[in-house]
Design an enzyme around this catalytic site. Structure first.
Site, PDB file in Angstrom:
ATOM      1  N   ASP A  67       0.821  -1.213   0.000  1.00  0.00           N
ATOM      2  CA  ASP A  67       0.000   0.000   0.000  1.00  0.00           C
ATOM      3  C   ASP A  67       0.850   1.256   0.000  1.00  0.00           C
ATOM      4  O   ASP A  67       2.077   1.204   0.150  1.00  0.00           O
ATOM      5  CB  ASP A  67      -0.961  -0.009   1.200  1.00  0.00           C
ATOM      6  CG  ASP A  67      -0.261  -0.396   2.508  1.00  0.00           C
ATOM      7  OD1 ASP A  67       0.978  -0.275   2.574  1.00  0.00           O
ATOM      8  OD2 ASP A  67      -0.948  -0.824   3.434  1.00  0.00           O
ATOM      9  N   ASN A 136      -6.720  -2.756  14.614  1.00  0.00           N
ATOM     10  CA  ASN A 136      -8.132  -2.995  14.292  1.00  0.00           C
ATOM     11  C   ASN A 136      -8.316  -4.208  13.376  1.00  0.00           C
ATOM     12  O   ASN A 136      -9.400  -4.459  12.877  1.00  0.00           O
ATOM     13  CB  ASN A 136      -8.746  -1.744  13.641  1.00  0.00           C
ATOM     14  CG  ASN A 136      -8.124  -1.424  12.285  1.00  0.00           C
ATOM     15  OD1 ASN A 136      -7.249  -2.138  11.803  1.00  0.00           O
ATOM     16  ND2 ASN A 136      -8.577  -0.353  11.658  1.00  0.00           N
ATOM     17  N   HIS A 138      -6.784  -4.680  10.435  1.00  0.00           N
ATOM     18  CA  HIS A 138      -6.612  -4.464   8.987  1.00  0.00           C
ATOM     19  C   HIS A 138      -5.348  -5.150   8.481  1.00  0.00           C
ATOM     20  O   HIS A 138      -4.410  -5.398   9.240  1.00  0.00           O
ATOM     21  CB  HIS A 138      -6.643  -2.969   8.625  1.00  0.00           C
ATOM     22  CG  HIS A 138      -5.417  -2.193   8.963  1.00  0.00           C
ATOM     23  ND1 HIS A 138      -5.396  -0.828   9.028  1.00  0.00           N
ATOM     24  CD2 HIS A 138      -4.147  -2.575   9.272  1.00  0.00           C
ATOM     25  CE1 HIS A 138      -4.192  -0.402   9.335  1.00  0.00           C
ATOM     26  NE2 HIS A 138      -3.409  -1.451   9.491  1.00  0.00           N
ATOM     27  N   GLU A 143      -9.557  -1.915   5.536  1.00  0.00           N
ATOM     28  CA  GLU A 143     -10.068  -1.531   6.848  1.00  0.00           C
ATOM     29  C   GLU A 143     -11.348  -2.297   7.189  1.00  0.00           C
ATOM     30  O   GLU A 143     -12.053  -2.755   6.287  1.00  0.00           O
ATOM     31  CB  GLU A 143     -10.363  -0.018   6.858  1.00  0.00           C
ATOM     32  CG  GLU A 143      -9.143   0.860   6.587  1.00  0.00           C
ATOM     33  CD  GLU A 143      -8.193   0.957   7.783  1.00  0.00           C
ATOM     34  OE1 GLU A 143      -8.170   0.046   8.639  1.00  0.00           O
ATOM     35  OE2 GLU A 143      -7.452   1.950   7.848  1.00  0.00           O
TER      36      GLU A 143
HETATM   37  P1  PGA Z   1       2.670  -1.320  12.592  1.00  0.00           P
HETATM   38  O1  PGA Z   1       1.458  -1.296  11.559  1.00  0.00           O
HETATM   39  O2  PGA Z   1       3.631  -2.342  12.077  1.00  0.00           O
HETATM   40  O3  PGA Z   1       3.243   0.060  12.562  1.00  0.00           O
HETATM   41  O4  PGA Z   1       2.099  -1.706  13.912  1.00  0.00           O
HETATM   42  C1  PGA Z   1       0.927  -2.508  11.150  1.00  0.00           C
HETATM   43  C2  PGA Z   1      -0.281  -2.250  10.274  1.00  0.00           C
HETATM   44  O5  PGA Z   1      -0.978  -1.233  10.497  1.00  0.00           O
HETATM   45  O6  PGA Z   1      -0.551  -3.060   9.378  1.00  0.00           O
END
Ligand code: PGA
Length: 242
Positions: A67, A136, A138, A143
Protein backbone atom coordinates in the site's frame (compact mmCIF):
# COMPACT_ATOMS: atom_id res chain seq x y z
CA UNK A 1 -2.75 -21.53 10.09
CA UNK A 2 0.64 -22.30 11.54
CA UNK A 3 1.41 -20.23 14.66
CA UNK A 4 4.95 -19.49 15.85
CA UNK A 5 5.32 -17.73 19.19
CA UNK A 6 8.70 -16.09 19.71
CA UNK A 7 10.21 -14.79 22.94
CA UNK A 8 10.53 -11.22 21.73
CA UNK A 9 10.61 -8.85 18.74
CA UNK A 10 14.22 -9.75 17.79
CA UNK A 11 13.46 -13.48 17.66
CA UNK A 12 10.27 -12.81 15.68
CA UNK A 13 12.24 -10.72 13.19
CA UNK A 14 14.96 -13.37 12.81
CA UNK A 15 12.39 -16.10 12.27
CA UNK A 16 10.59 -14.08 9.60
CA UNK A 17 13.85 -13.13 7.88
CA UNK A 18 14.86 -16.81 7.71
CA UNK A 19 11.65 -17.60 5.83
CA UNK A 20 12.21 -14.72 3.40
CA UNK A 21 15.85 -15.73 3.00
CA UNK A 22 14.94 -19.33 2.17
CA UNK A 23 12.46 -18.08 -0.44
CA UNK A 24 15.17 -15.90 -2.06
CA UNK A 25 17.72 -18.73 -1.91
CA UNK A 26 15.44 -21.37 -3.40
CA UNK A 27 14.04 -19.03 -6.07
CA UNK A 28 16.48 -16.18 -6.77
CA UNK A 29 13.97 -14.43 -9.07
CA UNK A 30 11.09 -14.72 -6.59
CA UNK A 31 8.40 -12.07 -6.16
CA UNK A 32 8.07 -10.77 -2.61
CA UNK A 33 5.07 -8.88 -1.25
CA UNK A 34 6.29 -6.33 1.30
CA UNK A 35 4.79 -4.37 4.17
CA UNK A 36 5.66 -1.10 5.91
CA UNK A 37 5.02 0.07 9.48
CA UNK A 38 7.15 -0.52 12.55
CA UNK A 39 6.62 -4.31 12.63
CA UNK A 40 8.79 -5.47 9.67
CA UNK A 41 11.75 -3.13 10.33
CA UNK A 42 13.60 -5.80 12.37
CA UNK A 43 13.01 -8.34 9.59
CA UNK A 44 14.42 -5.92 7.01
CA UNK A 45 17.45 -5.21 9.23
CA UNK A 46 18.10 -8.94 9.47
CA UNK A 47 17.80 -9.36 5.68
CA UNK A 48 20.30 -6.52 5.23
CA UNK A 49 22.66 -8.28 7.65
CA UNK A 50 22.38 -11.54 5.67
CA UNK A 51 23.04 -9.61 2.46
CA UNK A 52 26.12 -7.95 3.97
CA UNK A 53 27.37 -11.41 5.07
CA UNK A 54 27.06 -12.45 1.44
CA UNK A 55 24.41 -15.01 2.32
CA UNK A 56 21.72 -13.41 0.16
CA UNK A 57 21.56 -12.01 -3.36
CA UNK A 58 18.60 -9.79 -4.26
CA UNK A 59 19.74 -8.95 -7.79
CA UNK A 60 16.89 -10.86 -9.45
CA UNK A 61 14.19 -10.43 -6.80
CA UNK A 62 11.03 -8.41 -7.55
CA UNK A 63 8.94 -6.75 -4.85
CA UNK A 64 5.43 -5.36 -4.61
CA UNK A 65 4.40 -3.32 -1.60
CA UNK A 66 0.98 -3.64 -0.07
CA UNK A 67 0.00 0.00 0.00
CA UNK A 68 0.82 3.69 -0.14
CA UNK A 69 -0.77 6.82 1.29
CA UNK A 70 -2.78 8.99 -1.11
CA UNK A 71 -2.08 11.61 -2.16
CA UNK A 72 1.63 11.67 -1.38
CA UNK A 73 4.83 12.27 -3.35
CA UNK A 74 7.29 9.34 -3.35
CA UNK A 75 9.99 11.75 -2.14
CA UNK A 76 7.94 12.70 0.96
CA UNK A 77 9.68 11.19 3.98
CA UNK A 78 6.32 9.84 5.21
CA UNK A 79 5.63 7.94 1.98
CA UNK A 80 5.95 4.19 1.96
CA UNK A 81 8.22 4.41 -1.10
CA UNK A 82 10.60 6.51 0.99
CA UNK A 83 10.29 4.05 3.91
CA UNK A 84 11.12 1.07 1.70
CA UNK A 85 14.11 2.75 0.06
CA UNK A 86 15.49 3.78 3.44
CA UNK A 87 14.83 0.57 5.37
CA UNK A 88 15.57 -2.01 2.69
CA UNK A 89 16.07 -1.22 -0.99
CA UNK A 90 18.97 1.24 -0.58
CA UNK A 91 20.77 -1.26 1.67
CA UNK A 92 20.69 -4.37 -0.55
CA UNK A 93 21.52 -5.12 -4.18
CA UNK A 94 17.97 -5.07 -5.54
CA UNK A 95 17.67 -3.03 -8.78
CA UNK A 96 15.26 -0.21 -7.87
CA UNK A 97 13.31 -0.85 -11.07
CA UNK A 98 12.42 -4.29 -9.67
CA UNK A 99 10.63 -2.67 -6.73
CA UNK A 100 7.00 -1.60 -6.98
CA UNK A 101 5.01 0.57 -4.59
CA UNK A 102 1.61 2.02 -5.62
CA UNK A 103 2.15 5.57 -6.87
CA UNK A 104 0.52 7.85 -4.31
CA UNK A 105 1.18 10.90 -6.51
CA UNK A 106 -0.95 9.72 -9.41
CA UNK A 107 -3.88 11.78 -10.65
CA UNK A 108 -5.42 8.57 -12.04
CA UNK A 109 -5.92 6.40 -8.98
CA UNK A 110 -8.19 3.89 -10.69
CA UNK A 111 -5.75 3.31 -13.57
CA UNK A 112 -2.85 3.08 -11.13
CA UNK A 113 -4.67 0.34 -9.18
CA UNK A 114 -5.57 -1.59 -12.33
CA UNK A 115 -1.99 -1.36 -13.61
CA UNK A 116 -0.68 -2.54 -10.24
CA UNK A 117 -2.85 -5.67 -10.38
CA UNK A 118 -1.73 -6.31 -13.96
CA UNK A 119 1.92 -5.85 -13.09
CA UNK A 120 1.71 -8.42 -10.27
CA UNK A 121 0.17 -10.92 -12.71
CA UNK A 122 2.74 -10.10 -15.38
CA UNK A 123 5.55 -10.95 -12.95
CA UNK A 124 3.96 -14.31 -12.16
CA UNK A 125 2.18 -13.49 -8.88
CA UNK A 126 3.54 -13.07 -5.37
CA UNK A 127 5.53 -16.02 -4.00
CA UNK A 128 5.75 -14.80 -0.41
CA UNK A 129 3.72 -12.00 1.13
CA UNK A 130 4.86 -10.35 4.39
CA UNK A 131 2.02 -8.78 6.39
CA UNK A 132 1.78 -6.72 9.52
CA UNK A 133 -1.59 -6.42 11.20
CA UNK A 134 -3.40 -3.29 12.40
CA UNK A 135 -4.71 -3.01 15.94
CA UNK A 136 -8.13 -3.00 14.29
CA UNK A 137 -7.32 -6.15 12.31
CA UNK A 138 -6.61 -4.46 8.99
CA UNK A 139 -4.12 -5.95 6.54
CA UNK A 140 -2.64 -3.60 3.99
CA UNK A 141 -5.17 -0.78 4.23
CA UNK A 142 -8.16 -3.11 4.00
CA UNK A 143 -10.07 -1.53 6.85
CA UNK A 144 -12.87 -3.13 8.88
CA UNK A 145 -16.30 -2.72 7.33
CA UNK A 146 -19.45 -4.50 6.17
CA UNK A 147 -17.64 -5.60 3.05
CA UNK A 148 -14.12 -5.82 1.68
CA UNK A 149 -12.78 -4.97 -1.77
CA UNK A 150 -11.12 -7.73 -3.78
CA UNK A 151 -8.65 -5.84 -6.02
CA UNK A 152 -6.15 -3.01 -5.52
CA UNK A 153 -8.16 0.15 -4.80
CA UNK A 154 -8.29 3.65 -3.33
CA UNK A 155 -9.64 3.57 0.20
CA UNK A 156 -10.45 5.87 3.11
CA UNK A 157 -8.46 5.19 6.26
CA UNK A 158 -10.24 4.23 9.45
CA UNK A 159 -10.15 6.73 12.33
CA UNK A 160 -8.30 4.16 14.44
CA UNK A 161 -5.65 3.72 11.72
CA UNK A 162 -5.14 7.49 11.43
CA UNK A 163 -4.75 7.64 15.22
CA UNK A 164 -2.33 4.68 15.30
CA UNK A 165 -0.21 6.07 12.44
CA UNK A 166 -0.15 9.64 13.75
CA UNK A 167 2.89 8.67 15.85
CA UNK A 168 4.97 8.85 12.65
CA UNK A 169 3.73 12.37 11.76
CA UNK A 170 4.15 15.83 13.32
CA UNK A 171 0.44 15.97 14.08
CA UNK A 172 -2.66 13.87 13.53
CA UNK A 173 -3.87 16.38 10.91
CA UNK A 174 -0.82 15.57 8.77
CA UNK A 175 -1.79 11.89 8.34
CA UNK A 176 -3.30 11.36 4.87
CA UNK A 177 -6.88 10.08 5.13
CA UNK A 178 -6.73 7.92 2.01
CA UNK A 179 -4.49 5.19 0.62
CA UNK A 180 -4.00 2.89 -2.34
CA UNK A 181 -3.96 -0.72 -1.18
CA UNK A 182 -3.85 -4.23 -2.53
CA UNK A 183 -7.29 -5.77 -2.09
CA UNK A 184 -8.17 -8.84 -0.11
CA UNK A 185 -8.09 -11.12 -3.17
CA UNK A 186 -4.75 -9.64 -4.27
CA UNK A 187 -3.32 -10.61 -0.89
CA UNK A 188 -4.96 -14.03 -0.80
CA UNK A 189 -3.50 -14.90 -4.23
CA UNK A 190 0.03 -14.87 -2.76
CA UNK A 191 1.34 -18.44 -2.67
CA UNK A 192 2.58 -18.14 0.87
CA UNK A 193 1.84 -15.54 3.56
CA UNK A 194 3.60 -14.67 6.80
CA UNK A 195 1.88 -12.38 9.30
CA UNK A 196 4.02 -10.60 11.89
CA UNK A 197 2.65 -9.18 15.13
CA UNK A 198 4.39 -7.92 18.24
CA UNK A 199 3.37 -6.08 21.36
CA UNK A 200 0.27 -6.17 23.51
CA UNK A 201 -1.52 -3.60 21.31
CA UNK A 202 -1.90 -6.39 18.74
CA UNK A 203 -3.34 -8.94 21.17
CA UNK A 204 -7.00 -8.55 20.14
CA UNK A 205 -6.12 -8.77 16.45
CA UNK A 206 -3.98 -11.86 17.05
CA UNK A 207 -6.72 -13.48 19.09
CA UNK A 208 -9.21 -12.94 16.26
CA UNK A 209 -6.71 -14.39 13.82
CA UNK A 210 -6.31 -17.55 15.87
CA UNK A 211 -9.94 -18.25 16.81
CA UNK A 212 -12.66 -19.59 14.54
CA UNK A 213 -14.32 -16.42 13.26
CA UNK A 214 -14.16 -14.95 9.77
CA UNK A 215 -15.52 -11.43 9.43
CA UNK A 216 -15.08 -8.38 7.20
CA UNK A 217 -15.13 -6.42 10.47
CA UNK A 218 -11.72 -7.96 11.24
CA UNK A 219 -10.16 -8.17 7.76
CA UNK A 220 -7.17 -10.31 8.82
CA UNK A 221 -9.55 -13.17 9.65
CA UNK A 222 -9.96 -13.66 5.87
CA UNK A 223 -6.48 -15.18 5.96
CA UNK A 224 -8.12 -18.31 7.39
CA UNK A 225 -9.29 -19.00 3.83
CA UNK A 226 -5.66 -19.34 2.66
CA UNK A 227 -3.87 -22.67 2.83
CA UNK A 228 -0.34 -21.47 3.62
CA UNK A 229 -0.30 -18.77 6.28
CA UNK A 230 2.19 -18.59 9.16
CA UNK A 231 1.55 -16.20 12.02
CA UNK A 232 4.84 -15.21 13.66
CA UNK A 233 4.24 -13.24 16.84
CA UNK A 234 5.92 -12.45 20.12
CA UNK A 235 4.58 -13.58 23.50
CA UNK A 236 3.14 -10.14 24.21
CA UNK A 237 0.98 -10.22 21.11
CA UNK A 238 -0.10 -13.82 21.70
CA UNK A 239 -0.99 -13.20 25.35
CA UNK A 240 -1.53 -15.70 28.14
CA UNK A 241 -3.75 -18.56 27.11
CA UNK A 242 -4.77 -21.84 28.76
P1 PGA B 1 2.67 -1.32 12.59
O1 PGA B 1 1.46 -1.30 11.56
O2 PGA B 1 3.63 -2.34 12.08
O3 PGA B 1 3.24 0.06 12.56
O4 PGA B 1 2.10 -1.71 13.91
C1 PGA B 1 0.93 -2.51 11.15
C2 PGA B 1 -0.28 -2.25 10.27
O5 PGA B 1 -0.98 -1.23 10.50
O6 PGA B 1 -0.55 -3.06 9.38
Amino acid sequence: MKVVICDNYEKMSEYAARIVASCVTLKPNCVLGLATGSTPIGTYNELVRLYQNEELDFSSVKTFNLDEYFPIEPTNSQSYRYFMNKNLFDRINIPIENTFVPNGATSEARAECENYEEKIKEYGGIDLQILGIGQNGHIGFNEPGDELIAATHLTELDESTINANSRFFKSREDVPDKALTMGMATILRARRIIVLANGKEKRNAVRALTDDRISAKIPATMLKLHKDVTLICDKEAYGDRD
